[in-house]
Write an enzyme that holds these catalytic residues in place. Structure first.
Site, PDB file in Angstrom:
ATOM      1  N   SER A 306     -45.674  29.606 -69.183  1.00  0.00           N
ATOM      2  CA  SER A 306     -45.812  31.135 -68.797  1.00  0.00           C
ATOM      3  C   SER A 306     -44.497  31.663 -69.950  1.00  0.00           C
ATOM      4  O   SER A 306     -42.917  30.786 -69.609  1.00  0.00           O
ATOM      5  CB  SER A 306     -45.188  32.036 -68.106  1.00  0.00           C
ATOM      6  OG  SER A 306     -44.224  31.984 -67.233  1.00  0.00           O
ATOM      7  N   ASP A 307     -44.521  32.327 -71.225  1.00  0.00           N
ATOM      8  CA  ASP A 307     -43.576  33.533 -71.745  1.00  0.00           C
ATOM      9  C   ASP A 307     -42.649  34.135 -71.001  1.00  0.00           C
ATOM     10  O   ASP A 307     -43.210  34.353 -69.057  1.00  0.00           O
ATOM     11  CB  ASP A 307     -44.149  33.346 -72.709  1.00  0.00           C
ATOM     12  CG  ASP A 307     -42.720  34.496 -73.808  1.00  0.00           C
ATOM     13  OD1 ASP A 307     -41.898  33.913 -73.404  1.00  0.00           O
ATOM     14  OD2 ASP A 307     -43.765  34.782 -75.332  1.00  0.00           O
ATOM     15  N   TRP A 308     -41.538  34.429 -71.072  1.00  0.00           N
ATOM     16  CA  TRP A 308     -40.832  34.905 -69.600  1.00  0.00           C
ATOM     17  C   TRP A 308     -41.088  36.336 -69.594  1.00  0.00           C
ATOM     18  O   TRP A 308     -41.469  37.651 -70.377  1.00  0.00           O
ATOM     19  CB  TRP A 308     -39.325  34.952 -70.656  1.00  0.00           C
ATOM     20  CG  TRP A 308     -38.507  34.012 -70.581  1.00  0.00           C
ATOM     21  CD1 TRP A 308     -37.199  33.615 -69.863  1.00  0.00           C
ATOM     22  CD2 TRP A 308     -38.910  32.136 -70.451  1.00  0.00           C
ATOM     23  NE1 TRP A 308     -36.673  33.021 -70.129  1.00  0.00           N
ATOM     24  CE2 TRP A 308     -37.315  31.757 -70.015  1.00  0.00           C
ATOM     25  CE3 TRP A 308     -39.615  31.314 -70.508  1.00  0.00           C
ATOM     26  CZ2 TRP A 308     -37.429  30.505 -70.197  1.00  0.00           C
ATOM     27  CZ3 TRP A 308     -39.275  30.222 -70.834  1.00  0.00           C
ATOM     28  CH2 TRP A 308     -38.806  29.915 -70.061  1.00  0.00           C
ATOM     29  N   GLY A 309     -42.163  36.208 -68.959  1.00  0.00           N
ATOM     30  CA  GLY A 309     -42.420  37.408 -67.858  1.00  0.00           C
ATOM     31  C   GLY A 309     -44.150  37.909 -68.141  1.00  0.00           C
ATOM     32  O   GLY A 309     -44.099  38.681 -67.670  1.00  0.00           O
ATOM     33  N   ALA A 310     -44.415  36.273 -68.954  1.00  0.00           N
ATOM     34  CA  ALA A 310     -45.850  36.640 -69.237  1.00  0.00           C
ATOM     35  C   ALA A 310     -47.281  36.387 -68.439  1.00  0.00           C
ATOM     36  O   ALA A 310     -48.446  36.212 -67.961  1.00  0.00           O
ATOM     37  CB  ALA A 310     -46.528  35.694 -70.489  1.00  0.00           C
TER      38      ALA A 310
END
Ligand SMILES: *[C@@H]1O[C@H](CO)[C@@H](O)[C@H](O)[C@H]1NC(C)=O
Ligand SMILES: *[C@@H]1O[C@H](CO)[C@@H](O)[C@H](O)[C@H]1NC(C)=O
Ligand SMILES: *[C@@H]1O[C@H](CO)[C@@H](O)[C@H](O)[C@H]1NC(C)=O
Ligand SMILES: *[C@@H]1O[C@H](CO)[C@@H](O)[C@H](O)[C@H]1NC(C)=O
Ligand SMILES: *[C@@H]1O[C@H](CO)[C@@H](O)[C@H](O)[C@H]1NC(C)=O
Ligand SMILES: *[C@@H]1O[C@H](CO)[C@@H](O)[C@H](O)[C@H]1NC(C)=O
Ligand SMILES: *[C@@H]1O[C@H](CO)[C@@H](O)[C@H](O)[C@H]1NC(C)=O
Ligand SMILES: *[C@@H]1O[C@H](CO)[C@@H](O)[C@H](O)[C@H]1NC(C)=O
Ligand SMILES: *[C@@H]1O[C@H](CO)[C@@H](O)[C@H](O)[C@H]1NC(C)=O
Ligand SMILES: *[C@@H]1O[C@H](CO)[C@@H](O)[C@H](O)[C@H]1NC(C)=O
Ligand SMILES: *[C@@H]1O[C@H](CO)[C@@H](O)[C@H](O)[C@H]1NC(C)=O
Ligand SMILES: *[C@@H]1O[C@H](CO)[C@@H](O)[C@H](O)[C@H]1NC(C)=O
Length: 820
Positions: A306-310
């Site tokens: 994931s992107d950071w927090g996606a």
């Protein structure tokens, strides 16, 4: 010796979890953070009114096809030693020294995985180099430069213990010039970006470091890239969800997915799913996107992080094909970091109670570990340098729960002799847009005026982490930010060079002063030979650009100087597109777009200004006359309150960048592919070589999928050659380009010209060389939404070769498919 990893530190850790004040990336909203639910928290019934992504389950298992077979077997062996808990934590990040961390398993001598930013440097690296930015590298149109840059950058990462570099970037692609991150990526064209992705990835992975193709997909704006949450509650509900990029099937394939297909084909180790929704469904839990398009159609064998927090769910994301959540132990909540994640202990529980199948978690781990073994990262890999931990602003040392140990020397110098290469790359990336009255190259000017706040040193530290008033821009903001160990500024480099010529150098760095006072009052004793004006354009992650002018009153600075200086040379350091109203000014004799050239900014510029290097770079986007000429505006606000109301309609379809300007015959100031040289080139006789296949099948033979998709798409079906000559008096590089015009039988909306080949060749004055363009099946196909395959249309193609998207010097036609 413990028989399994001990995660008890997490229990105390959760109690001790630091306040959310730790991160530089947060907005100062004062609320205690969400109560996560492991299963998708949203009402999934409400999807995009545009379309939606069909459910595709289960997530395909990797089989290592395409060269990873042996590593796959090693990964499976390794997996067999893991406990359920260890498996769960292999898929879950933890705060630690790197921007992303997978925990060590000491009993297996596994030291964990270190994931690091970014696309232009090792962001958390002291004694490391700052390379040319992505947009600069793309402007070079130079495959070797791209490979060498990727290789050298990854070598530095490896020296500091990075296992996974978070880059390169094919999204944003540059649908809109206002996007805040286009400079981290490459070109507003899928073909050129595809080449950049492939060369960079191969370079990085040849150096033994995993590359990460990001951000998948249609991540074309920063505004509302993450949901907004209620600030006054515990925020289990969104105020409004992240923006949905609504893209049709053909557009996704021919524009946005195209360069990611190159990435998969280059055997990239991992993909990063993006913050935005796609057709209403979060990219990290869109099963059609990850399970079907990426892991089946493109045959991607690695892992999706994931992107950071996606990550917005546990089971839903896992079933949809996401394999690793980041940063995991912490979750980006809106723009706010909080402890906890959907994975971790929750994933352990879900495996134990059967919600997540053993097959699926095993495939996640095998996907994560296959590239690790393939690249030999289990053998003598450098340890993480303690200094990167100290420089970590995403999860600073006081947020670490696990007792990270550091071995090896700290503050390692990993720069090697890369600065020489970076200087060459900077010069090779600098685009000469205007050059009249032989303004450039400079010929020992005696009286030089240097103007503008972009010329001098950065006065506020090693990071360019803000749009500071003073200091040249060689990099910009966000996770792509770099820490300079030194920075060659234009002021330093020009002054040093001018001293060799015994020249007078006068410096005016205060833009306000320049626009308020008449320049003749400022210079003396005689009219300058040349006035070099330095302008900058800042851009950063999480914020889109609001205008395409240069910052700090740049246009007025040029006007103020050019009013009195008949030989005004403008140099820009900026993120990408700038409209350049001063380009018509008769006293503005030359314009150079240097983008963000990295640590050798000044020296590489001097090499171009003084003619030691003949410029060869070309624009990787269009410079229009007016801001209003650009299409595909960002969605910057919504007038309604609905949770899912942020929608970005990609209604321009294939009309991205020059494809739009060409389709509507809109005049532009400087077109895609344009850039001047100190010499002139000719191109003639574009012709097919060998026997032309006039009876290809319209659809490719269905062959077993390899990374990149059906291998039949990547086979050369047509080869063209052309003669390129240097008709001027200076040696230099030419960049001949090939564009294709599809036959009328292609569906409506097919762009008039699309880049399908280019080369960079050295030509001495008077020399002629033959250039070959090889076209693959994909290059002459469109995505047929009914057949769900790439189709070569019947009828006559036109191939156009020249020196930009609007400077064709020769053409030829061909037909590949019989009408019936
Ligand atoms: C989800 O949204 C649909 C459509 O608006 C609605 O009918 C349904 O009741 C909602 N479900 C929940 C659990 O809120
Ligand atoms: C998005 O929706 C469009 C329109 O219905 C459709 O053509 C396309 O295939 C969808 N793409 C994905 C990834 O769901
Ligand atoms: C770990 O490393 C030690 C020391 O090199 C070695 O003796 C041991 O066999 C290794 N264990 C595994 C599981 O590889
Ligand atoms: C928010 O969380 C706190 C602590 O968990 C709890 O005491 C409070 O009732 C919650 N408030 C709301 C509005 O849910
Ligand atoms: C390997 O996986 C790909 C999809 O990623 C699939 O198309 C291919 O058929 C598989 N190969 C074998 C030998 O199972
Ligand atoms: C598991 O999820 C809960 C809420 O669902 C969350 O509070 C907790 O932090 C998560 N656990 C871990 C170890 O991330
Ligand atoms: C399994 O565990 C997960 C994570 O704790 C939880 O959300 C889910 O409700 C559990 N399912 C069952 C059937 O117990
Ligand atoms: C720049 O010039 C303006 C106008 O003369 C002045 O007000 C300002 O203080 C100057 N800035 C610096 C840093 O000297
Ligand atoms: C160009 O510069 C000269 C001074 O060399 C000045 O006289 C002239 O007015 C300038 N032209 C314009 C259009 O400003
Ligand atoms: C949005 O919500 C606010 C607060 O509830 C309300 O005052 C406003 O009228 C709403 N606007 C629209 C367009 O529904
Ligand atoms: C194309 O023509 C060649 C020569 O006539 C023939 O050998 C080949 O089988 C044909 N291919 C197709 C796809 O029809
Ligand atoms: C192809 O070249 C010819 C001859 O130079 C020219 O007349 C024609 O306009 C060109 N066609 C295209 C599509 O560029």
């Amino acid at each position: 010796m413990k028989l399994q990893a001990d995660y008890s530190f997490l229990l105390s850790g959760l109690l001790l979890a630091p306040s959310v004040g730790a991160s530089t990336c947060q907005t100062p909203i004062d609320h205690p953070g969400p109560a996560f639910s492991f299963v998708q928290p949203l009402n999934t019934t409400i999807l995009s009114p545009y379309g939606h992504s069909p459910a595709v389950y289960p997530s395909p298992k990797t089989n290592g096809t395409g060269g990873w077979e042996k590593a796959l077997a090693q990964a499976k062996d390794w997996l067999s030693q893991l406990t359920v808990e260890e498996k769960a934590w292999m898929a879950t990040g933890q705060p630690g020294p790197c921007v992303g961390n997978i925990l060590p398993i000491p009993r297996l001598n596994f030291t964990g995985l270190c994931l690091q930013n970014g696309p232009q440097c090792l962001q958390q690296g002291d004694y490391s180099s700052v390379f040319v930015s992505g947009v600069s590298a793309a402007a070079s149109w130079d495959r070797k430069l791209l490979y060498d840059r990727g290789y050298a950058m990854a070598t530095e990462h490896k020296g500091k213990g990075t296992h996974v570099v978070l880059g390169p970037i094919a999204g944003p692609l540059g649908r809109s010039p206002y996007d805040g991150r286009t400079w981290e990526g490459f070109a507003a064209d899928p073909y050129l970006t595809g080449v950049c992705m492939e060369e960079t990835i191969i370079g990085m992975q040849d150096a033994g470091v995993q590359a990460n193709a990001k951000h998948f997909i249609a991540n074309e704006q920063e505004t509302q890239r993450n949901p907004t949450y209620a600030a006054d509650a515990n925020a289990t509900t969104y105020i409004q969800d992240s923006v949905s990029s609504n893209v049709n099937d053909r557009t996704l394939h021919e524009i946005y997915m195209w360069p990611f297909a190159n990435a998969a084909r280059a055997r990239v180790s991992s993909f990063m799913c993006s913050y935005n929704r796609l057709n209403g469904s979060h990219s990290c839990q869109n099963s059609y996107l990850l399970n079907h398009l990426l892991k089946t159609e493109l045959g991607f064998q690695g892992y999706v992080m994931s992107d950071w927090g996606a990550t917005h769910s546990g089971v839903a994301s896992i079933e949809s094909g996401m394999d690793m959540t980041m940063p995991g132990g912490f979750t980006l909540y809106g723009e706010l970091w909080t402890e906890g994640s959907y994975f971790g202990q929750n994933l352990t529980d879900a495996i134990n109670n059967g919600t997540v199948s053993t097959d699926r978690i095993d495939d996640m781990i095998v996907r994560i570990m296959t590239p690790y073994f393939w690249l030999g990262q289990d053998q003598d890999y450098p340890s993480v340098d303690a200094s990167v931990g100290a420089l970590n602003t995403d999860s600073p040392p006081d947020t670490w729960l696990y007792p990270w140990q550091f071995t090896g020397t700290s503050n390692r110098d990993v720069r090697s002799n890369h600065s020489q290469m970076i200087r060459e790359h900077g010069a090779a990336s600098t685009v000469l847009l205007k050059n009249e009255r032989n303004a450039l190259p400079l010929r020992k000017p005696r009286n030089i005026v240097i103007v503008g706040n972009d010329a001098g040193p950065v006065t506020q530290g090693a990071y360019n982490q803000n749009n500071f008033e003073y200091g040249t821009l060689a990099n910009a903001g966000g996770s792509g930010t770099c820490r300079f160990s030194f920075l060659s500024t234009p002021l330093d480099a020009i002054t040093a060079r001018a001293r060799q010529d015994g020249a007078l150098v006068q410096t005016w760095l205060n833009n306000t002063l320049i626009t308020e006072k008449a320049m003749p009052d400022l210079w003396n004793p005689e009219h300058p030979d040349v006035c070099l004006v330095f302008l900058k354009g800042w851009s950063e992650e999480n914020i889109d650009r609001r205008f395409l002018e240069l910052d700090w009153n740049g246009n007025a600075v040029v006007e103020a100087v050019a009013k009195y200086c008949s030989n005004t040379v403008v140099v820009t350091h900026s993120a990408g597109v700038n409209v350049l109203p001063f380009a018509d000014h008769p006293n503005v004799t030359a314009i150079l777009a240097a983008h963000y050239p990295g640590e050798e900014a000044g020296n590489s510029l001097v090499d171009i200004l003084y003619g030691d290097v003949n410029p060869s770079a070309k624009l990787p986007y269009v410079i229009a006359y007016n801001e209003s000429d650009y299409n595909a505006p960002l969605t910057t606000d919504v007038q309604t309150n609905g949770t899912y109301d942020w929608q970005s309609w990609f209604d321009e379809e294939l009309e991205v960048g020059y494809r739009y300007f060409d389709a509507h015959d809109i005049p532009v100031r400087y077109e895609f592919g344009f850039g001047l040289s100190y010499t002139t080139f000719n191109l003639s006789r574009l012709a097919a070589t060998g026997s032309v296949a006039t009876n290809l099948t319209a659809l490719p033979e269905q062959r077993p999928v390899q990374p990149g998709g059906n291998p039949a798409l990547w086979e050369t079906v047509y080869t063209l050659t052309t003669e390129v000559s240097n008709s001027g008096s200076v040696d230099g590089y030419a960049i001949p380009q090939l564009y294709v015009g599809f036959p009328d039988t292609a569906p409506a909306g097919t762009p008039p010209s699309q880049l399908r080949g280019f080369d960079k060749i050295w030509l001495e004055a008077g020399e002629t060389k033959t250039v070959t363009f090889e076209l693959m099946r994909r290059d002459v196909s469109y995505w047929d939404v009914v057949a769900q395959d790439w189709r070569i249309p019947a009828g006559q193609f036109t191939f156009k070769a020249g020196f930009s998207s609007r400077d064709f010097r020769a053409n030829t036609t061909a037909t590949f498919v019989r009408d019936h």
